[in-house]
Design an enzyme around this catalytic site. Structure first.
Site, mmCIF file in Angstrom:
data_model
loop_
_atom_site.group_PDB
_atom_site.id
_atom_site.type_symbol
_atom_site.label_atom_id
_atom_site.label_comp_id
_atom_site.label_asym_id
_atom_site.label_seq_id
_atom_site.Cartn_x
_atom_site.Cartn_y
_atom_site.Cartn_z
ATOM 1 N N HIS A 1 0.804 -1.229 0.000
ATOM 2 C CA HIS A 1 0.000 0.000 0.000
ATOM 3 C C HIS A 1 0.838 1.281 0.000
ATOM 4 O O HIS A 1 0.438 2.294 -0.561
ATOM 5 C CB HIS A 1 -0.984 -0.001 1.184
ATOM 6 C CG HIS A 1 -0.348 0.105 2.538
ATOM 7 N ND1 HIS A 1 0.231 -0.967 3.168
ATOM 8 C CD2 HIS A 1 -0.204 1.156 3.400
ATOM 9 C CE1 HIS A 1 0.694 -0.603 4.340
ATOM 10 N NE2 HIS A 1 0.447 0.694 4.509
ATOM 11 N N ASP A 2 2.001 1.256 0.609
ATOM 12 C CA ASP A 2 2.826 2.470 0.676
ATOM 13 C C ASP A 2 4.094 2.377 -0.167
ATOM 14 O O ASP A 2 5.062 3.105 0.081
ATOM 15 C CB ASP A 2 3.213 2.768 2.126
ATOM 16 C CG ASP A 2 2.130 3.539 2.871
ATOM 17 O OD1 ASP A 2 1.282 4.159 2.196
ATOM 18 O OD2 ASP A 2 2.138 3.516 4.112
ATOM 19 N N LYS B 1 6.015 5.405 -1.480
ATOM 20 C CA LYS B 1 6.864 6.267 -0.626
ATOM 21 C C LYS B 1 8.325 6.164 -0.994
ATOM 22 O O LYS B 1 9.139 6.979 -0.541
ATOM 23 C CB LYS B 1 6.673 5.888 0.846
ATOM 24 C CG LYS B 1 5.338 6.346 1.425
ATOM 25 C CD LYS B 1 5.228 5.998 2.902
ATOM 26 C CE LYS B 1 3.922 6.505 3.495
ATOM 27 N NZ LYS B 1 3.774 6.146 4.921
ATOM 28 N N HIS C 1 2.525 9.886 -3.175
ATOM 29 C CA HIS C 1 2.960 8.492 -3.035
ATOM 30 C C HIS C 1 1.888 7.515 -3.517
ATOM 31 O O HIS C 1 2.200 6.393 -3.916
ATOM 32 C CB HIS C 1 3.386 8.185 -1.592
ATOM 33 C CG HIS C 1 2.260 7.855 -0.662
ATOM 34 N ND1 HIS C 1 1.530 8.828 -0.012
ATOM 35 C CD2 HIS C 1 1.728 6.661 -0.254
ATOM 36 C CE1 HIS C 1 0.616 8.237 0.760
ATOM 37 N NE2 HIS C 1 0.726 6.927 0.624
ATOM 38 N N HIS D 1 -6.034 3.724 -1.055
ATOM 39 C CA HIS D 1 -6.140 3.511 0.391
ATOM 40 C C HIS D 1 -6.222 4.818 1.189
ATOM 41 O O HIS D 1 -6.424 4.785 2.406
ATOM 42 C CB HIS D 1 -4.999 2.626 0.909
ATOM 43 C CG HIS D 1 -3.665 3.303 0.986
ATOM 44 N ND1 HIS D 1 -2.908 3.602 -0.118
ATOM 45 C CD2 HIS D 1 -2.941 3.727 2.059
ATOM 46 C CE1 HIS D 1 -1.780 4.168 0.246
ATOM 47 N NE2 HIS D 1 -1.768 4.270 1.579
ATOM 48 N N HIS D 2 -6.086 5.967 0.513
ATOM 49 C CA HIS D 2 -6.291 7.254 1.191
ATOM 50 C C HIS D 2 -7.569 7.956 0.730
ATOM 51 O O HIS D 2 -7.795 9.114 1.087
ATOM 52 C CB HIS D 2 -5.079 8.173 0.986
ATOM 53 C CG HIS D 2 -3.918 7.827 1.864
ATOM 54 N ND1 HIS D 2 -3.961 7.933 3.239
ATOM 55 C CD2 HIS D 2 -2.672 7.346 1.559
ATOM 56 C CE1 HIS D 2 -2.800 7.550 3.746
ATOM 57 N NE2 HIS D 2 -2.000 7.186 2.749
ATOM 58 N N ASP E 1 -4.870 0.525 8.029
ATOM 59 C CA ASP E 1 -3.670 1.361 8.092
ATOM 60 C C ASP E 1 -3.791 2.408 9.203
ATOM 61 O O ASP E 1 -2.852 2.623 9.990
ATOM 62 C CB ASP E 1 -3.475 2.035 6.731
ATOM 63 C CG ASP E 1 -2.130 2.736 6.626
ATOM 64 O OD1 ASP E 1 -1.176 2.301 7.289
ATOM 65 O OD2 ASP E 1 -2.044 3.721 5.871
#
Length: 514
Positions: free
Chosen positions: A374-375, A378, A403, A429-430, A458
């Protein structure tokens, strides 16, 4: 007075063959004499080392109850006229249509053939024989029972073969699923057992499933799958489940790399291209195996190992892919203030939420494997922004938000399902349930369910743990915050599942601490 006579004890009857259970015969008749005569006439009957077990019913109603209890009965000797003129016919109809028992052989017996004409009964009812009581002598009774048992045996063998083939087809259709190895071996073993006729139980052991380095180095044989007494032996060392005599036979098969036949069981060494040892055990086999049966066992023992190794290799490839996903995600997290265990926790939290949401087993597993990505975006965020201990200014926040798109670009268009799911998760996811999230401002169910689940997982994990810019929150504060965001940041249904599963979620945090 004559002296006392001393008699030596009568020698016990030697049992040349082990009795392999019984054939159940249900006698249904309202005359007790018929039961007694039938049992007497068949008292010494034996077929394939199995004697007859008689079960008596004195009415049609009682017969129906016993049919439901004894689903493995081989034959029913059924009187036509009992409490009613057609009670026996109704029992026959019940067996085939209600109980759905097409295996049991129905032999209709009647003392009044005029009330149930043979032609009419044969046409209208699924029975296997029709006899008048007056013609059914002891010899004819023996003959009809013998022929019926042969038919029953063949039907059961065909059914076992069908069930085994069905398992093999299912396993081949989904051969690389998590439990495919077990179901595949169980299916082929059942097929082999049915072909051998009266085999009772089977077991497959191999060094391929050794779980720790010591077992792998010592080439320990571990039970992989089994039937009968071995059904609950999976994962145990072979020495723990075999008797001393059986272990000696097994060692002999391993040393000679061959098939060893002993009494009523056999051990078959399974050949391997990769220096793995495997052993097939079958007990309750016929005393005199045909050359065809022996040849079949030999072919099977060669091919089952090859099939197992192919599936095992695929499982190892999948496990390697999963490990690479986690290691990549951990490498990304190490650049930020989060730890590698963050992605592990999020993965397991997502699985719990997905299962509670009602996603399929496949999709619940897919989100567990893909959520660590998911990240991944970054990796493209500068350290000064990523690890800033204070609140980000407006410009830095805009950089941080990129990101999601960066992660999507890295992962999109992959031919692999896990990576494609990771791309969707990285991008969404954000997003927030009320449409106030980023990068696209998606709202409600327009956000992919994977994105909705990872969003909650998260945030929950981040709030419960210390970061460079904040302290960890108490459980109650986190619960209050997530419920405050119900219908805003998070989907209401997911918040309800979160509340219901909170103990399971907290257990994940304990299992993978920072």
């Amino acid at each position: 007075m004559m002296g006392d006579f001393l008699f030596s004890d009568e020698p016990e009857e030697s049992v040349s063959e082990i009795e392999q259970g019984t054939w159940k015969v249900l006698i249904v008749d309202d005359e007790p004499e018929v039961h007694a005569v039938t049992k007497l006439a068949l008292s010494d009957f034996e077929f394939q080392n199995k004697r007859l077990e008689f079960i008596s019913a004195y009415s049609g109603a009682e017969a129906k109850q016993l049919i439901d209890v004894h689903t493995d009965a081989a034959i029913v000797l059924l009187d036509v006229v009992m409490e009613t003129d057609d009670a026996g016919l109704q029992v026959a109809k019940y067996i085939r249509e209600i109980a759905q028992n097409n295996h049991i052989r129905i032999i209709l017996r009647t003392g009044q053939p005029g009330q149930a004409p043979e032609r009419q009964v044969i046409v209208n009812y699924d029975i296997n024989d029709y006899k008048s009581k007056t013609e059914l002598t002891a010899q004819k009774l023996f003959t009809v029972i013998m022929s019926s048992l042969r038919s029953y045996r063949d039907i059961i063998t065909i059914e076992q073969s069908r069930e085994g083939l069905e398992k093999i087809i299912k396993a081949s259709r989904d051969i690389f699923s998590a439990h495919s190895i077990e179901s595949f071996i169980e299916g082929v073993m059942q097929q082999l057992v049915s072909l051998l006729g009266i085999a009772e139980q089977a077991m497959y052991a191999t060094t391929l499933v050794a779980k720790n380095p010591e077992e792998r180095n010592n080439k320990k044989l571990i039970v992989c799958s089994g039937t009968g007494d071995f059904e609950k032996s999976e994962g145990k060392e072979l020495e723990q489940v075999l008797e001393e005599g059986q272990l000696m036979a097994c060692e002999q098969a391993l040393i000679n790399k061959s098939i060893i036949y002993k009494d009523n069981y056999l051990f078959a060494y399974c050949t391997s291209e990769y220096n793995h040892k495997s052993m097939l055990f079958i007990s309750g086999i016929p005393k005199n195996l045909t050359e065809t049966q022996r040849h079949l066992i030999e072919i099977f023992s060669q091919n089952v190992q090859l099939a197992f190794e192919n599936v095992q290799l695929q499982s190892e490839i999948e496990a390697t892919q999963q490990e690479l996903v986690f290691r990549l995600s951990e490498a990304v997290e190490q650049r930020s203030s989060e730890t590698g265990n963050h992605v592990k926790r999020v993965a397991h939290i997502c699985h719990i939420l997905a299962t509670g949401y009602g996603l399929s087993k496949h999709n619940a597993e897919l989100i567990r494997l893909a959520s660590p990505l998911h990240d991944v975006g970054k990796v493209g965020i500068p350290d000064a922004v990523l690890n800033k201990p204070a609140k980000l200014d407006a410009q830095e926040w805009e950089v941080m938000k990129t990101h999601t798109e960066k992660g999507y670009i890295i992962l999109k268009d992959s031919p692999h399902e896990i990576v494609n799911a990771g791309a969707v998760i990285a991008k969404e996811h954000h997003e927030k349930w009320d449409g106030s999230g980023y990068p696209q401002g998606l709202k409600g169910e327009n956000i992919n369910i994977f994105g909705r689940i990872v969003a909650l997982a998260d945030v929950y994990d981040a709030l419960r743990h210390k970061r460079c810019y904040k302290e960890s929150w108490t459980l109650q504060n986190v619960i209050d915050e997530i419920n405050e965001q119900k219908g805003k940041h998070f989907e209401p249904k997911l918040v309800d599942i979160f509340n219901d599963k909170i103990n399971e979620l907290e257990a994940v945090l304990i299992r993978f601490p920072d």
